[in-house]
Design an enzyme around this catalytic site. Sequence first.
Site, mmCIF file in Angstrom:
data_model
loop_
_atom_site.group_PDB
_atom_site.id
_atom_site.type_symbol
_atom_site.label_atom_id
_atom_site.label_comp_id
_atom_site.label_asym_id
_atom_site.label_seq_id
_atom_site.Cartn_x
_atom_site.Cartn_y
_atom_site.Cartn_z
ATOM 1 N N ASP A 194 51.759 -3.539 -45.307
ATOM 2 C CA ASP A 194 50.889 -2.684 -44.440
ATOM 3 C C ASP A 194 51.732 -1.873 -43.547
ATOM 4 O OD1 ASP A 194 48.403 -1.282 -44.257
ATOM 5 O OD2 ASP A 194 48.111 -2.380 -42.406
ATOM 6 N N LEU A 275 42.450 1.116 -40.911
ATOM 7 C CA LEU A 275 42.481 2.462 -41.204
ATOM 8 C C LEU A 275 43.882 2.939 -40.979
ATOM 9 C CD1 LEU A 275 39.697 3.296 -38.328
ATOM 10 C CD2 LEU A 275 39.605 3.236 -40.854
ATOM 11 N N ARG A 276 44.795 1.917 -41.061
ATOM 12 C CA ARG A 276 46.134 2.493 -41.028
ATOM 13 C C ARG A 276 46.538 3.453 -42.143
ATOM 14 N NH1 ARG A 276 48.690 -1.982 -40.004
ATOM 15 N NH2 ARG A 276 49.146 -1.852 -37.872
ATOM 16 N N ALA A 277 46.021 3.100 -43.355
ATOM 17 C CA ALA A 277 46.141 4.237 -44.489
ATOM 18 C C ALA A 277 45.816 5.545 -44.103
ATOM 19 C CB ALA A 277 45.709 3.682 -45.784
ATOM 20 N N VAL A 280 48.124 7.181 -42.055
ATOM 21 C CA VAL A 280 49.649 7.505 -42.470
ATOM 22 C C VAL A 280 49.620 8.487 -43.322
ATOM 23 C CG1 VAL A 280 51.435 6.372 -44.113
ATOM 24 C CG2 VAL A 280 50.554 5.035 -42.173
#
Length: 718
Positions: A194, A275-277, A280
């Site tokens: 991730d 929420l990193r996706a 990104v």
Amino acid sequence: MTDVRYPFTAIVGMADLRLGLLLNAVSPAVGGVLVRGEKGTAKSTMVRALAGLLPSISTVEGCRFACDPAAPDPQCPDGAHEGPAGTDRAARLVELPVGVTEDRIVGSLDLERALTEGVKAYEPGLLAKAHRGVLYIDEVNLLQDHVVDLLLDAAAMGRSYVEREGVSVRHAARFLLVGTMNPEEGELRPQLLDRFGLTVEIAATREPRERAEVVRRRLAYDADPAAFADRFAGEERTLAERITAARALLPEVALTDTALRQITAVCAAFEVDGLRADIVMARTAVALAAWAGRTEVLEEDVRKAARLALPHRRRRNPFDAPGLDEEKLDRTLEEHAEPEEQPEDTGAQEASEGRGPDEEQPGPDGGGPDDDGPGDGGPDDGGPGGGAPDPAGPAAPTEFAATDTAPAPDAPETDVPAQGPRPARESAPVAAGEPYRTKLFKVPGTGKGAQGRRSPAETDGGHTIRARRPAGQLTRLHLAATLQAAAPHQHVRGRTGRALELRRDDFREQVRQGRESNLVLFVVDASGSMAARQRMTAVKGAVLSLLMDAYQRRDKVGLITFRGAGAELALPPTSSVEVGAARLESLPTGGRTPLAAGLLRAHETLRVERMRDPHRRPLLVVVTDGRATGGRDALADAGRAAGLLAAQGLASVVLDCESGPVRLGLARRLAGQLGASAVTLDELRAEGVAALVHAHRPAGSTGTATRTATSTADRKAA
């Protein structure tokens, strides 16, 4: 050897990888690229070539941490840098070797000078060297977990922290992180996956003409690297200028509400954690628009961003291959392409929408939606970029790409002649039962194997358990033990001032205890006596459960099957449990039962692995009903083979697969010959397979010891 890099624009094909690298060059905030692919596909060559395209940087003269004169780091260990002149230099490519240590990554303190002279002498590490450049990690999946944690934490925070023996140093560490890996050699943990912004799957092209162009260009480069680089110098300059222009345009790109809604909807639809996706994907879509020379993010940018940012993040079983459902992606984008407030006149709304279903949107190069590559031309015209992406897969300029074919099964060490009535008919593979969670059980004693999550071992990470005199260079000072060793001698040595009078013999280093991974070698009976569908489903489910546990504990696994005339090493010892699960799923059954051949193959496999990795402790799991057919002395041969394994003092377990109202007890007899514990399939799920392999002969004991299954109390204590 030559210092001339292979030109980036000379690489044929691999449009997705090329695009992912260029997007990170345009916007380092994307978070780097993880490149997954088979060996010999030019992963390393393309990453090294990218460094030559990056714009030069201005650094403070004499600063070891590459501070920018326009915005120097106020916490730089080399000073505040007020008003020094800057010097221009090329961005660095720093390569991280697989065997790198923690102190080499973050830097090291000269502990002897700190103690004897009372000064803080800090030597920067690779993170400081990579600041404002590229940090390249080849075979990132082979690095120890705590090393990867350091790297990804620095990449996420943009700063490296060194906290050792009461000395604190911190400095900026912002870099383009690129990792490559071969999935056959093992996977990264989901938490680490991730942390990479984008991921790209690559494979060698199967198109003969494109492969021929790869070979042609590589031979030309080997013959005259300088002349080959000059051939593509113009295209390299053009691409470098385009990166600089896209960087300048990046702040002006607008992320519309519609595009943002599509991004969040896609992430929710694919059930990615956190929420990193979303972040990104938004950064990637903005970089795609800047790369295409636009100031607004379009739907096609969101689609391409999802293909690069989500495959390694979607929620999946560890044995599932990464990827995206293209139909689901398109459907989600279409559902959220309309404004949230719907006008009453739907006809007028459709007329006001700027795009029809068949209308193409410009890609990142200003072409059609499938034009991912930065260059023009293909392998036939000698163009710089390899042309449009090849649906069959990319080509390899650094090595001759070849189709990987499974080797033919090796002949068993002992072939048992066929005898008796016709052999049992081969049965089609049956599906494995649902895997279940197994508890953690450790191998007693303290090993020295690779860091993992199963058995106690001396490792670079973990907690300090004692101190000792260093055998070589001092790397992990045990301060209290060092001071305790030196204190009685200060008066005799005539100490004056603040500094201690230390001798080499005074220094002590930390001994840390963590956990190691083990080699779990499965020897599975696939003969006709095991071919009952219900029983084989249960057996495969049990083995699959152990594979799942091995994935979580970072173990290596191997699979030997025996049936018919001999035994086959179906899966050489590897860290890729996904490959093991696939081999298990396709395992056919039928034929005679050459038990001796299976045990002898296990003996040979462990012997070879012991030479390759002497510190990794093995665990043998024999799955059989104990029958041995193929000759008059088949059972005696199996007993002698078991004796060879028992003499090595292996930790082993026999899964007794015998069924029916009348049981011969052959599997338990085999367990006695191995010095192992035995369990029936009825007991398997209740006890947990991993619990049965807890016992291990203590280090230093001789002869063959009997291993038994751990008790309930033992398991609770574990």
